[in-house]
Motif scaffolding. Sequence first.
Motif, PDB file in Angstrom:
ATOM      1  N   TYR A  26      56.580  75.747  40.740  1.00 57.58           N
ATOM      2  CA  TYR A  26      55.939  76.537  39.688  1.00 57.58           C
ATOM      3  C   TYR A  26      55.001  77.573  40.294  1.00 57.58           C
ATOM      4  O   TYR A  26      54.567  77.460  41.431  1.00 57.58           O
ATOM      5  N   HIS A  27      54.729  78.591  39.481  1.00 56.73           N
ATOM      6  CA  HIS A  27      53.738  79.602  39.853  1.00 56.73           C
ATOM      7  C   HIS A  27      53.065  80.062  38.566  1.00 56.73           C
ATOM      8  O   HIS A  27      53.737  80.378  37.593  1.00 56.73           O
ATOM      9  N   ILE A  28      51.745  80.081  38.577  1.00 59.18           N
ATOM     10  CA  ILE A  28      50.962  80.591  37.453  1.00 59.18           C
ATOM     11  C   ILE A  28      50.128  81.751  37.980  1.00 59.18           C
ATOM     12  O   ILE A  28      49.525  81.646  39.052  1.00 59.18           O
ATOM     13  N   GLU A  29      50.088  82.856  37.231  1.00 59.54           N
ATOM     14  CA  GLU A  29      49.295  84.016  37.636  1.00 59.54           C
ATOM     15  C   GLU A  29      47.841  83.589  37.854  1.00 59.54           C
ATOM     16  O   GLU A  29      47.289  82.843  37.041  1.00 59.54           O
ATOM     17  N   GLU A  30      47.241  84.080  38.909  1.00 61.33           N
ATOM     18  CA  GLU A  30      45.880  83.673  39.266  1.00 61.33           C
ATOM     19  C   GLU A  30      44.854  84.008  38.196  1.00 61.33           C
ATOM     20  O   GLU A  30      43.897  83.285  37.995  1.00 61.33           O
ATOM     21  N   ALA A  31      45.060  85.107  37.474  1.00 59.24           N
ATOM     22  CA  ALA A  31      44.100  85.511  36.445  1.00 59.24           C
ATOM     23  C   ALA A  31      43.992  84.485  35.315  1.00 59.24           C
ATOM     24  O   ALA A  31      43.008  84.461  34.598  1.00 59.24           O
ATOM     25  N   THR A  32      45.004  83.649  35.163  1.00 56.10           N
ATOM     26  CA  THR A  32      44.992  82.681  34.062  1.00 56.10           C
ATOM     27  C   THR A  32      44.771  81.252  34.540  1.00 56.10           C
ATOM     28  O   THR A  32      44.856  80.335  33.749  1.00 56.10           O
ATOM     29  N   THR A  33      44.509  81.068  35.823  1.00 56.53           N
ATOM     30  CA  THR A  33      44.417  79.693  36.320  1.00 56.53           C
ATOM     31  C   THR A  33      43.054  79.090  36.033  1.00 56.53           C
ATOM     32  O   THR A  33      42.110  79.281  36.760  1.00 56.53           O
ATOM     33  N   ASP A  34      42.997  78.363  34.935  1.00 55.44           N
ATOM     34  CA  ASP A  34      41.827  77.544  34.675  1.00 55.44           C
ATOM     35  C   ASP A  34      42.201  76.075  34.854  1.00 55.44           C
ATOM     36  O   ASP A  34      41.435  75.187  34.560  1.00 55.44           O
ATOM     37  N   GLY A  35      43.406  75.848  35.363  1.00 55.01           N
ATOM     38  CA  GLY A  35      43.870  74.485  35.598  1.00 55.01           C
ATOM     39  C   GLY A  35      44.555  73.878  34.394  1.00 55.01           C
ATOM     40  O   GLY A  35      45.577  73.228  34.513  1.00 55.01           O
ATOM     41  N   SER A  36      43.993  74.102  33.221  1.00 51.27           N
ATOM     42  CA  SER A  36      44.573  73.484  32.032  1.00 51.27           C
ATOM     43  C   SER A  36      45.899  74.141  31.642  1.00 51.27           C
ATOM     44  O   SER A  36      46.768  73.479  31.084  1.00 51.27           O
ATOM     45  N   ILE A  37      46.079  75.415  31.934  1.00 52.42           N
ATOM     46  CA  ILE A  37      47.334  76.107  31.614  1.00 52.42           C
ATOM     47  C   ILE A  37      48.466  75.509  32.446  1.00 52.42           C
ATOM     48  O   ILE A  37      49.539  75.206  31.926  1.00 52.42           O
ATOM     49  N   ALA A  38      48.236  75.357  33.751  1.00 56.25           N
ATOM     50  CA  ALA A  38      49.271  74.786  34.624  1.00 56.25           C
ATOM     51  C   ALA A  38      49.600  73.365  34.171  1.00 56.25           C
ATOM     52  O   ALA A  38      50.773  72.990  34.096  1.00 56.25           O
ATOM     53  N   TYR A  39      48.575  72.586  33.847  1.00 60.02           N
ATOM     54  CA  TYR A  39      48.809  71.220  33.376  1.00 60.02           C
ATOM     55  C   TYR A  39      49.645  71.231  32.094  1.00 60.02           C
ATOM     56  O   TYR A  39      50.620  70.494  31.976  1.00 60.02           O
TER      57      TYR A  39
END
Length: 170
Positions: free
Chosen positions: A99-112
Amino acid sequence: MIEILTNRLMIIPCSLDIAKSLVFHRKELDKRSPIEIPASWPSAYVRGFLPYYIESLEKDDKDLDCGVWMIILYEEKKIIGDIVMQGKPVQEQNVRLTYHIEEATTDGSIAYEAIDAFIDWLTYQMAVKKVVMECEVQDKESIRLFDKLGLICTKKDGEFFTWEIQKEEE
């Protein structure tokens, strides 16, 4: 079309048309898409993987052993990441995810939220018994995420950890 929905996200497979447009007509796709596509998306891993993915989709390969999925922040109508699934869920009942999540949106809860929903869909809709993921030894965010998701670290190979989660037999 398959849609995996959560409170904030929509996770959908990347179609042949979108995959081709990403490779051959990116500027046109950016102009016409109702969903915002960040310049940094797709991830480098997916960009390298797209030619194989396109070729497999063009062959209408029913035994396609991979899939590229887009993670969309629903309210903002913006792609924020991707999930790549490798393996044959129906035949082998196990898959490998990246997986990859854009850094601007990484608050941890989005990836989870994204990975948890995807694993739930895999285990209930596709009868997957085992999900495998990897991360680098120093990737503290992924380690926290995998631990929170209930994955167990099963192997260290050089600079990489292998994590797994298995669905209990009923």
